[in-house]
Structure formats: C-alpha cells, structure tokens
Design a protein around this motif. Structure first.
Motif, short mmCIF file in Angstrom:
data_model
loop_
_atom_site.label_atom_id
_atom_site.label_comp_id
_atom_site.label_asym_id
_atom_site.label_seq_id
_atom_site.Cartn_x
_atom_site.Cartn_y
_atom_site.Cartn_z
N LEU A 8 0.83 -1.21 0.00
CA LEU A 8 0.00 0.00 0.00
C LEU A 8 0.86 1.25 0.00
O LEU A 8 0.57 2.22 -0.70
CB LEU A 8 -0.93 -0.02 1.22
CG LEU A 8 -2.02 1.06 1.28
CD1 LEU A 8 -2.97 0.92 0.09
CD2 LEU A 8 -2.80 0.93 2.59
N GLY A 9 1.93 1.22 0.79
CA GLY A 9 2.82 2.38 0.83
C GLY A 9 3.51 2.64 -0.49
O GLY A 9 3.76 3.80 -0.84
N GLN A 10 3.81 1.59 -1.24
CA GLN A 10 4.48 1.75 -2.52
C GLN A 10 3.51 2.07 -3.66
O GLN A 10 3.90 2.65 -4.66
CB GLN A 10 5.27 0.47 -2.86
CG GLN A 10 6.42 0.19 -1.90
CD GLN A 10 7.13 -1.11 -2.21
OE1 GLN A 10 6.64 -1.95 -2.97
NE2 GLN A 10 8.30 -1.29 -1.61
N ALA A 11 2.24 1.68 -3.49
CA ALA A 11 1.27 1.86 -4.58
C ALA A 11 0.74 3.28 -4.68
O ALA A 11 0.30 3.71 -5.75
CB ALA A 11 0.10 0.89 -4.39
N ILE A 12 0.77 4.02 -3.57
CA ILE A 12 0.21 5.37 -3.55
C ILE A 12 1.33 6.38 -3.70
O ILE A 12 2.26 6.41 -2.88
CB ILE A 12 -0.58 5.62 -2.25
CG1 ILE A 12 -1.70 4.58 -2.11
CG2 ILE A 12 -1.16 7.02 -2.23
CD1 ILE A 12 -2.44 4.66 -0.80
N SER A 13 1.26 7.20 -4.72
CA SER A 13 2.34 8.14 -5.02
C SER A 13 2.38 9.33 -4.06
O SER A 13 3.45 9.83 -3.73
CB SER A 13 2.22 8.65 -6.46
OG SER A 13 0.95 9.26 -6.67
N SER A 14 1.22 9.78 -3.60
CA SER A 14 1.16 10.91 -2.67
C SER A 14 1.65 10.47 -1.29
O SER A 14 1.10 9.53 -0.71
CB SER A 14 -0.27 11.44 -2.57
OG SER A 14 -0.38 12.39 -1.52
N ARG A 15 2.66 11.17 -0.78
CA ARG A 15 3.23 10.77 0.51
C ARG A 15 2.22 10.90 1.64
O ARG A 15 2.13 10.00 2.49
CB ARG A 15 4.46 11.63 0.82
CG ARG A 15 5.14 11.26 2.13
CD ARG A 15 6.35 12.15 2.39
NE ARG A 15 7.37 11.95 1.40
CZ ARG A 15 8.49 12.69 1.32
NH1 ARG A 15 8.67 13.69 2.18
NH2 ARG A 15 9.39 12.45 0.41
N ASP A 16 1.45 11.97 1.68
CA ASP A 16 0.47 12.16 2.74
C ASP A 16 -0.63 11.12 2.69
O ASP A 16 -1.02 10.54 3.71
CB ASP A 16 -0.15 13.56 2.65
CG ASP A 16 0.84 14.66 3.00
OD1 ASP A 16 1.84 14.34 3.67
OD2 ASP A 16 0.62 15.82 2.60
N THR A 17 -1.14 10.86 1.49
CA THR A 17 -2.19 9.85 1.34
C THR A 17 -1.67 8.47 1.69
O THR A 17 -2.35 7.67 2.36
CB THR A 17 -2.73 9.84 -0.10
OG1 THR A 17 -3.17 11.16 -0.44
CG2 THR A 17 -3.89 8.87 -0.24
N SER A 18 -0.44 8.17 1.28
CA SER A 18 0.18 6.88 1.59
C SER A 18 0.35 6.71 3.10
O SER A 18 0.08 5.63 3.64
CB SER A 18 1.54 6.79 0.90
OG SER A 18 2.23 5.63 1.30
N ALA A 19 0.78 7.78 3.76
CA ALA A 19 0.99 7.72 5.21
C ALA A 19 -0.33 7.44 5.93
O ALA A 19 -0.38 6.62 6.86
CB ALA A 19 1.60 9.02 5.70
N LYS A 20 -1.39 8.11 5.51
CA LYS A 20 -2.69 7.90 6.15
C LYS A 20 -3.23 6.50 5.90
O LYS A 20 -3.75 5.85 6.81
CB LYS A 20 -3.69 8.94 5.64
CG LYS A 20 -3.38 10.36 6.08
CD LYS A 20 -4.37 11.35 5.47
CE LYS A 20 -4.02 12.79 5.87
NZ LYS A 20 -4.94 13.76 5.24
N ALA A 21 -3.10 6.01 4.67
CA ALA A 21 -3.62 4.69 4.33
C ALA A 21 -2.90 3.59 5.08
O ALA A 21 -3.52 2.67 5.64
CB ALA A 21 -3.51 4.47 2.82
N THR A 22 -1.57 3.66 5.12
CA THR A 22 -0.81 2.63 5.83
C THR A 22 -1.05 2.70 7.34
O THR A 22 -1.07 1.68 8.02
CB THR A 22 0.69 2.77 5.53
OG1 THR A 22 1.11 4.12 5.80
CG2 THR A 22 0.99 2.44 4.09
N ALA A 23 -1.24 3.91 7.86
CA ALA A 23 -1.52 4.06 9.29
C ALA A 23 -2.85 3.40 9.65
O ALA A 23 -2.94 2.69 10.66
CB ALA A 23 -1.55 5.54 9.66
N VAL A 24 -3.86 3.61 8.82
CA VAL A 24 -5.17 3.01 9.08
C VAL A 24 -5.09 1.48 9.03
O VAL A 24 -5.63 0.78 9.90
CB VAL A 24 -6.22 3.52 8.06
CG1 VAL A 24 -7.51 2.72 8.17
CG2 VAL A 24 -6.50 5.00 8.29
N LEU A 25 -4.39 0.94 8.03
CA LEU A 25 -4.25 -0.51 7.93
C LEU A 25 -3.50 -1.08 9.13
O LEU A 25 -3.86 -2.13 9.66
CB LEU A 25 -3.52 -0.87 6.63
CG LEU A 25 -3.30 -2.38 6.39
CD1 LEU A 25 -4.61 -3.15 6.45
CD2 LEU A 25 -2.59 -2.60 5.06
N ALA A 26 -2.45 -0.38 9.57
CA ALA A 26 -1.69 -0.83 10.73
C ALA A 26 -2.56 -0.86 11.98
O ALA A 26 -2.50 -1.81 12.78
CB ALA A 26 -0.47 0.06 10.95
#
Length: 247
Positions: A146-164
């Motif tokens: 998920l972290g590698q698939a999303i190019s936007s750093r902020d969006t990636s950070a939020k998505a991975t945080a929620v999954l964690a």
C-alpha cells in the motif's frame, strides 16, 4: 509527565543526531547478546528430554515471533501518532519497520515449520496460532504494498496508518490462540511475569536471544530511518551537511 522527549521526536534533525549516538552502543549490545545466546543455546544448553536437540530452534523461532508481534504493535502506535499529531517521523518509522517485521514473521513461520516436522509430524497445520501468524505476514505485505502503490506521501501515510491500526486486532489473537482454541502449538515457554517453565540453563540463553533480537531490530530500524530521514529532508541545510560528512 515530561513530554519534551515526545515533542523532540517531531524534529528529524534531532532524531538523526541522537540516533547516531545510540546506534554504535545498540549494535555492540546486539552483537554481544546474539553471540553469547547462540553459543550457549546451541552448544551448552542441555538437550530437551522430549524433543531432543530439535528444541534448540526455539532460540531463533521464539525471539523472531516476539519481535514480529511487537513490531506490528509499534506500527499501530506510529499510525496513531501520525494520524493524530501529524508527526513526520511516525510515518518514517512505520515505513521502515514494516519490512523488518515481515522478515521476522517469515523467519518465525519457517523455523516453526522446521520445528513442527519432528514435533508434530507435519510442517504445517491450519491451527489458530499458525494461521494468525500467516495473517500477520500478509498484513505486513499489505502495508508495504500500500505504501508503494500510492504516489502521494500524505495519502500513503494515512492509508498505511489506518491498515496498521486495524490489523493490530490480530496480535491478541496470536497471543491467546493457544488458550482460546484447541491447537497443536504448545503454550508459551517464555513469560516475563511467571516462573520459567524450563530449566534456567535453557531459559537464560533464550532470554539473551530475545534481547539480542530486539537490539538487532532496533539497529536495523534506526539505520533505515536515518537513511529515509535524509532522503526526505535532503533539501534542508542540516541534511546536506550530514550527506557531505558521509561522502
């Protein structure tokens, strides 16, 4: 409560400086603990009266499983900190720790399978403990992907945080699976709050290996976080100066 340390973690420069001081000492501790624990556990600990010498794989399996679960809890905490306080280093920690946790989970699963063949007569059984550990590995893979698939750093950070955060519910399932369900996996042989279930000459090297694995995890995490911090802060003056020193 003194929150100054917590607030300092919001400074990438402070983290880079303090981690550089800690890193050599933690590395020395990791090397010493792992060396003594490995030699003691493999060559000097007595043979188990039921499992024979095959039990010695616990000196790798148990520490790896401990760190794999603790690492995921750390990811969930980093996720909360990142979402609530928007702390840069929380996302850095989450991104850098996930691959280490995945490797530790993989090692725990492989060594557990090797241990299972002579002990249970099979390399794999779909019981609660093994299945929940496999799910943990998939959760790590999900966070990394998920972290590698999303190019936007902020969006990636939020998505991975929620999954964690969502995935952390699997940790108590792993821990209590042998108590909640009928499983081939034996109960915990290593408990901090209770008297060891094995002789001290077998238990103490296991303790050293657990501490050594945590120290090794810390070294790996700090090194990865330092590199990622420099990459993200490359345009700042302090990061350029640090890169010049490394060069």
């Amino acid at each position: 409560m003194n929150w100054s340390f917590f607030h300092k973690l919001g400074s990438p420069k402070w983290f880079y400086d303090i981690s550089g001081r800690w890193l050599p000492w933690v590395a020395i501790a990791a090397a010493a603990l792992l060396a003594v624990g490995t030699v003691w556990g493999l060559f000097f600990a007595p043979m188990d009266y039921q499992q024979g010498n095959s039990f010695r794989i616990i000196y790798i399996h148990v520490p790896a499983a401990f760190v794999a679960q603790s690492c995921y809890v750390m990811l969930a905490v980093a996720g909360v900190v990142g979402l609530v306080w928007r702390m840069k280093l929380a996302d850095v920690a989450l991104k850098c720790a996930a691959p280490i946790g995945a490797w530790m989970t993989f090692v725990a699963l492989i060594t557990g399978s090797i241990w299972g063949k002579p002990t249970w007569g099979t390399y794999w059984e779909w019981d609660a403990r093994l299945t929940s550990m496999l799910i943990l590995l998939f959760l790590y893979f999900g966070i990394i992907a998920l972290g590698q698939a999303i190019s936007s750093r902020d969006t990636s950070a939020k998505a991975t945080a929620v999954l964690a955060i969502v995935g952390v519910v699997n940790i108590p399932i792993i821990k209590y699976s042998v108590e909640w369900w009928n499983t081939l996996h034996q109960p915990a042989t290593f408990k901090v709050t209770e008297k060891p279930a094995m002789p001290i000459e077998m238990w103490f090297p296991l303790l050293l290996m657990v501490l050594g694995f945590y120290a090794l995890f810390t070294v790996s995490l700090l090194m990865r976080m330092r590199v990622e911090t420099l990459r993200r802060e490359g345009k700042t003056r302090w990061a350029r100066e640090a890169l010049e020193k490394l060069a």
